[in-house]
Design an enzyme around this catalytic site. Structure first.
Site, PDB file in Angstrom:
ATOM      1  N   LYS A   1       0.806  -1.129  -0.060  1.00 29.82           N
ATOM      2  CA  LYS A   1       0.043  -0.003   0.055  1.00 29.82           C
ATOM      3  C   LYS A   1       0.817   1.329  -0.111  1.00 29.82           C
ATOM      4  O   LYS A   1       0.363   2.387  -0.647  1.00 29.82           O
ATOM      5  CB  LYS A   1      -0.808   0.046   1.153  1.00 29.82           C
ATOM      6  CG  LYS A   1      -1.830  -1.173   1.188  1.00 29.82           C
ATOM      7  CD  LYS A   1      -2.729  -1.413  -0.106  1.00 29.82           C
ATOM      8  CE  LYS A   1      -3.296  -2.906  -0.184  1.00 29.82           C
ATOM      9  NZ  LYS A   1      -3.781  -3.296  -1.631  1.00 29.82           N
TER      10      LYS A   1
ATOM     11  N   ARG B   1      -8.032  -6.474  -9.790  1.00 32.81           N
ATOM     12  CA  ARG B   1      -8.811  -7.557 -10.166  1.00 32.81           C
ATOM     13  C   ARG B   1     -10.233  -7.198 -10.748  1.00 32.81           C
ATOM     14  O   ARG B   1     -10.229  -5.972 -10.413  1.00 32.81           O
ATOM     15  CB  ARG B   1      -9.103  -8.717  -8.986  1.00 32.81           C
ATOM     16  CG  ARG B   1      -9.747  -7.758  -7.925  1.00 32.81           C
ATOM     17  CD  ARG B   1     -10.339  -8.684  -6.744  1.00 32.81           C
ATOM     18  NE  ARG B   1     -11.068  -7.726  -6.048  1.00 32.81           N
ATOM     19  CZ  ARG B   1     -10.867  -7.389  -4.779  1.00 32.81           C
ATOM     20  NH1 ARG B   1      -9.474  -6.912  -4.607  1.00 32.81           N
ATOM     21  NH2 ARG B   1     -11.644  -6.402  -4.144  1.00 32.81           N
TER      22      ARG B   1
END
Ligand code: MV4
Length: 447
Positions: free
Chosen positions: A116, A291
């Protein structure tokens, strides 16, 4: 184009991908655990391979078994769906090493966005607005105090290896900072084997708005508009809609163009979602998902484009079927996630569905892998289906949703359908006036 795609997933998303493959004339292979021998996607696939016992780590997460199933069946590509191995960079790399196409971005792009801190640094470099905070990992207390004082309290400490709400601590004042930093780092080390944490300004009442993007594999990027996913409980989305009731066309085009350009500059390939917090008219990047997402059908409803077709086209080197100027937004769509759970306590409710009747008619889509007589196994997540409703505008969409919820019958188990029947009649929901805390507050009131 691919001859044969192996679907490395289960439930409604396995069926969703299978339908796209059938339409494109591509042979399908599914893998499944012993608990899923009776699943719909196993019945409908051209071939199936049982890859292990019920626990996910022994079946749906077992990379060696999945690669072996590709070799045995001669599959030339793998669609990972969402969850399981969909954001596993090592899996993408291993498939590439076996000359099997991973239907998704490169292992390197998955790796960047999985970290992140690296994701945020990359987003900032690409011109995406980010939440004010530390430039990278923060280790010492003195540095933490300096950054927090600069951005102002409250602040939030997040784990670099976290994401999706795992490993976060809020510090309301400097008095909370030392313990927040310490516990966030210790917990991150224990949970993820990486104790790196970073600091951000804590936004108190934002909405969660995410932009659907695609890289075409030739260095071009497009966006398919946004979804508002603010209605969540414990970081699980419950209700998603497109477009966001909070944005106007100008804001949509502005953030969409920023995201599309970033995806092009990154050389990203395939579907992605850029997540933002949105507060007082400003967007703040938090994470990127590499995704296809559960809520992708609301975007399909308002654009008329099959995003799984596009994923398959891009992965096979055929590029996108549309240019940015061909992507038009039409009407409004809402998705309700129907879980096999108690609608008040959210306790899982596996078991046999004695009767399953889905709504129909104009503007209604139900994506589900279950059927009357199907026994929901207790080993996996509790999503049993998604109701997606489209209307010419949000008011029509809500009227149609109310009607569809009335028609929906699921007997034998508890589901979250009653929650949606409550929400569709709520004034704040009708007005589109909610933030990321709205649903938990509503549930706490026990209305
Ligand atoms: C935040 C935030 C407030 N300020 N970051 C939670 C999930 C993860 N993706 C990011 N999350 C948050 N990050 C800053 N700087 C509040 C949340 C958050 C949240 C975000 C989206 C949807 C629901 C949420 C529920 C609680 C907290």
């Amino acid at each position: 184009m691919f001859q044969k795609i192996l679907i490395a997933n289960r439930g409604e998303i396995a069926l969703r991908v299978l339908r796209a493959c059938k339409e494109l004339g591509i042979q399908t292979v599914v893998v499944h655990s012993t608990a899923d021998a009776d699943a719909m996607h196993v019945r409908l696939a051209d071939e199936s391979v049982c890859i292990g016992p019920p626990p996910s780590r022994d079946s749906y997460l077992n990379i060696h078994q999945i690669v072996a199933a590709c070799e045995i069946t001669g599959a030339d590509a793998v669609h990972p769906g969402y969850g399981f191995l969909s954001e596993n960079a090592k899996f993408a790399d291993i498939l590439a090493a076996h000359n099997i196409t991973f239907i998704g971005p490169s292992g390197d792009h998955i790796r960047i966005m999985g970290d992140k801190i690296e994701a945020k640094r990359t987003a900032k470099r690409l011109g995406i607005p980010v939440v004010p905070g530390s430039d990278g990992a923060v280790t010492d207390q003195k540095e933490a105090r300096r950054i927090a004082a600069e951005i102002g309290y409250p602040v939030i400490i997040k784990a670099s290896a976290g994401g999706g709400g795992r490993g976060m601590k809020v510090a309301l004042t400097e008095a909370d900072l030392e313990i927040a930093l310490q516990t966030a780092s210790t917990e991150a080390g224990a949970a993820f084997g990486d104790d790196a944490v970073y600091i951000e300004k804590y936004l108190e009442k934002p909405r969660h708005i995410e932009v659907q993007v695609f890289g075409d594999g030739f260095g071009r990027g497009v966006h398919f508009g946004e979804r508002d996913c603010s209605l969540q409980r414990r970081h699980q989305k419950v209700w998603e809609e497109a477009p966001s009731p909070a944005l106007n066309a100008e804001e949509r085009a502005r953030i969409g163009d920023i995201c599309a350009k970033a995806i092009a500059d990154l050389g990203y390939s395939g579907a992605g979602t850029i997540e933002f917090l949105y507060e007082n008219g400003e967007f703040y990047f938090i994470e990127m998902n590499t995704r296809l997402q559960v809520e992708h059908p609301v975007t399909e409803a308002i654009t008329g484009i099959d995003l799984v077709h596009e994923q398959i086209r891009v992965a096979s080197g055929g590029g996108l079927s549309v240019k940015q100027e061909d992507i038009k937004f039409n009407g409004h769509a809402i998705e309700c996630r129907i879980n096999a759970e108690d609608p008040r306590t959210f306790t899982p409710s596996p078991g046999t569905i004695t009767h399953f009747h889905t709504p129909g008619g104009l503007g209604i889509r139900v994506d589900s892998g279950v059927y009357s007589g199907y026994k929901i196994p207790p080993y996996y997540d509790s999503l049993i289906g998604k109701l997606i409703v489209h209307g010419r505008n949000r008011v029509e969409c809500m009227m149609r949703l109310r009607r569809a919820l009335d028609e929906f019958v699921v007997d034998g188990i508890k589901t979250t359908l009653p929650l949606f029947r409550d929400l569709v009649g709520n004034a704040d929901i009708a007005n589109g006036e909610y933030d990321i805390h709205w649903l938990e507050k509503y549930l706490a009131k026990g209305e």
